[in-house]
Design an enzyme around this catalytic site. Structure first.
Site, short mmCIF file in Angstrom:
data_model
loop_
_atom_site.label_atom_id
_atom_site.label_comp_id
_atom_site.label_asym_id
_atom_site.label_seq_id
_atom_site.Cartn_x
_atom_site.Cartn_y
_atom_site.Cartn_z
N ILE A 1 31.58 63.67 35.67
CA ILE A 1 31.59 63.99 36.93
C ILE A 1 32.06 62.99 37.96
O ILE A 1 31.93 61.66 37.79
CB ILE A 1 30.24 64.50 37.32
CG1 ILE A 1 29.70 65.71 36.30
CG2 ILE A 1 30.17 65.09 38.84
CD1 ILE A 1 30.67 66.90 36.43
N GLY B 1 13.73 67.62 60.15
CA GLY B 1 12.62 67.63 59.06
C GLY B 1 11.80 69.05 58.63
O GLY B 1 10.74 68.94 58.10
N ALA C 1 21.10 60.06 22.90
CA ALA C 1 20.14 60.58 22.31
C ALA C 1 19.10 61.15 23.24
O ALA C 1 18.28 62.31 22.80
CB ALA C 1 19.31 59.50 21.35
N TYR D 1 21.28 56.65 25.58
CA TYR D 1 21.32 57.71 26.61
C TYR D 1 21.82 58.94 26.18
O TYR D 1 21.20 60.07 26.45
CB TYR D 1 22.32 57.24 27.73
CG TYR D 1 22.71 58.32 28.80
CD1 TYR D 1 22.06 58.48 29.95
CD2 TYR D 1 23.93 59.15 28.50
CE1 TYR D 1 22.33 59.28 30.97
CE2 TYR D 1 24.05 60.21 29.47
CZ TYR D 1 23.58 60.26 30.63
OH TYR D 1 23.72 61.30 31.51
N ALA E 1 16.66 62.62 43.76
CA ALA E 1 17.54 63.52 44.38
C ALA E 1 17.97 62.61 45.64
O ALA E 1 18.86 63.13 46.39
CB ALA E 1 16.84 64.60 45.00
N THR F 1 22.03 76.39 27.34
CA THR F 1 22.55 74.94 27.87
C THR F 1 24.12 75.26 28.16
O THR F 1 25.01 75.61 27.58
CB THR F 1 22.61 73.98 26.70
OG1 THR F 1 21.26 73.29 26.43
CG2 THR F 1 23.29 72.60 27.49
#
Length: 246
Positions: free
Chosen positions: A185, A50, A154, A152, A10, A236
Site C-alpha cells: 500500500i 473534539g 508469520a 512479520y 490509528a 480474509t
C-alpha cells in the site's frame, strides 16, 4: 446507522486513513495509539471540536489497556459497535539474522494485539448482541512475504487463523470477525520497508502495476462494519493488486 468505532494504531499511516474513512461514513471514533502525543495530535487535526474523535492511549500488548479503553469509550459515547485491530510492528530483518528477542517482539505485538482486541472488545460486543471486528492481516501472511521479515509474515498468517477462531466463537451472538490482507500500500510503512531504488522492481511484479490506496482499505472496512454485513464473517479479504489470487 451512526456507529461508534475503536481503531488501534490509528495516529498515523494506514490507521489514520481508516479513521478518516470511518468519520466520512458518520462514525464516531476512538483513535488509539501507544503514544498519547500522537493520538492527541491526530485527533485534533481530524476533529478540532473534539466531538467525534476520542484520542486514547492504548498499548495493544496489555489486556488492562483494552479494558480501560473500553470503559472510557462507553463513558464518552455510550456504546461501541466496531473494532479495527490495525496496530502492528513491521520489521524487514533478513531471515537468518532475526534474533530470538526480535522474533518474539514482532510475534507478540502483532498477534497478541489481535487476540486481546478480539477477546476483550469482542466479549463486550457479544454481550450486547451486535458488533463488527476487522483485523488487519497482510499478503505477507499468505505468500510468506516479499519485502517484510519472516516474523512479520508469520504473525500476519496467525492473524488470519485467529480471525476464523473468533468468528466461530462470536457468530451466534451477532458479532462478525473478518480480516483484510493488503499487499503493498502507498503508506509510510511500505515506504520505510522498500527503499526508493527498489520501488520500480516492486511495481514491476504487481500485476496492476501500482501500489494500493490506503483510503480504499478504509472504505472496505466501512462496508464490513455495516449492520447489513451480518452474513460475512471469518473471511480474509485480499487487496493486493493481483499478487495473490485464489
Amino acid at each position: 446507522m451512526s456507529q461508534i468505532a475503536l481503531v488501534t494504531g490509528a495516529a498515523q499511516g494506514l490507521g489514520l486513513a481508516i479513521v478518516e474513512r470511518l468519520l466520512a461514513a458518520d462514525h464516531r471514533v476512538a483513535l488509539t495509539d501507544v503514544s498519547e502525543a500522537r493520538a492527541r495530535s491526530a485527533a485534533q487535526a481530524l476533529d478540532p471540536s473534539g466531538e467525534r474523535v476520542l484520542p486514547l492511549v492504548l498499548d495493544v500488548t496489555r489486556k488492562a489497556d483494552f479494558e480501560t479503553a473500553l470503559a472510557t469509550v462507553l463513558a464518552r459515547f455510550g456504546a461501541l459497535h466496531v473494532v479495527v485491530n490495525n496496530a502492528a510492528m513491521t520489521r524487514t530483518t533478513p531471515l537468518m539474522q532475526i534474533s530470538p528477542d526480535e522474533f518474539d517482539q514482532v510475534m507478540s505485538l502483532n498477534t497478541r494485539s489481535i487476540f486481546l482486541g478480539c477477546q476483550v472488545l469482542g466479549a463486550h460486543l457479544a454481550a450486547q448482541g451486535y458488533g463488527r471486528i476487522v483485523n488487519l492481516a497482510s499478503l505477507a501472511g499468505q505468500n510468506g512475504g516479499t519485502a517484510t521479515g519472516a516474523h512479520y509474515a508469520a504473525s500476519k498468517g496467525a492473524i488470519v487463523t485467529l480471525t476464523k477462531i473468533f468468528a466461530k466463537e462470536l457468530a451466534g451472538r451477532g458479532v462478525t470477525v473478518n480480516a483484510i490482507a493488503p499487499g503493498p500500500i502507498d503508506s509510510p510503512a511500505v515506504q520505510a520497508a522498500v527503499p526508493a531504488e527498489r520501488l520500480p522492481g516492486l511495481l514491476a511484479n504487481i500485476p496492476v502495476g501500482r501500489l494500493g490506496e490506503a483510503g480504499f482499505l478504509g472504505d472496505l472496512i466501512v462496508q464490513l462494519a455495516r449492520p447489513e454485513a451480518y452474513f460475512t464473517t471469518g473471511a480474509t479479504w485480499d487487496v493486493n493488486g493481483g499478487l495473490f489470487m485464489r
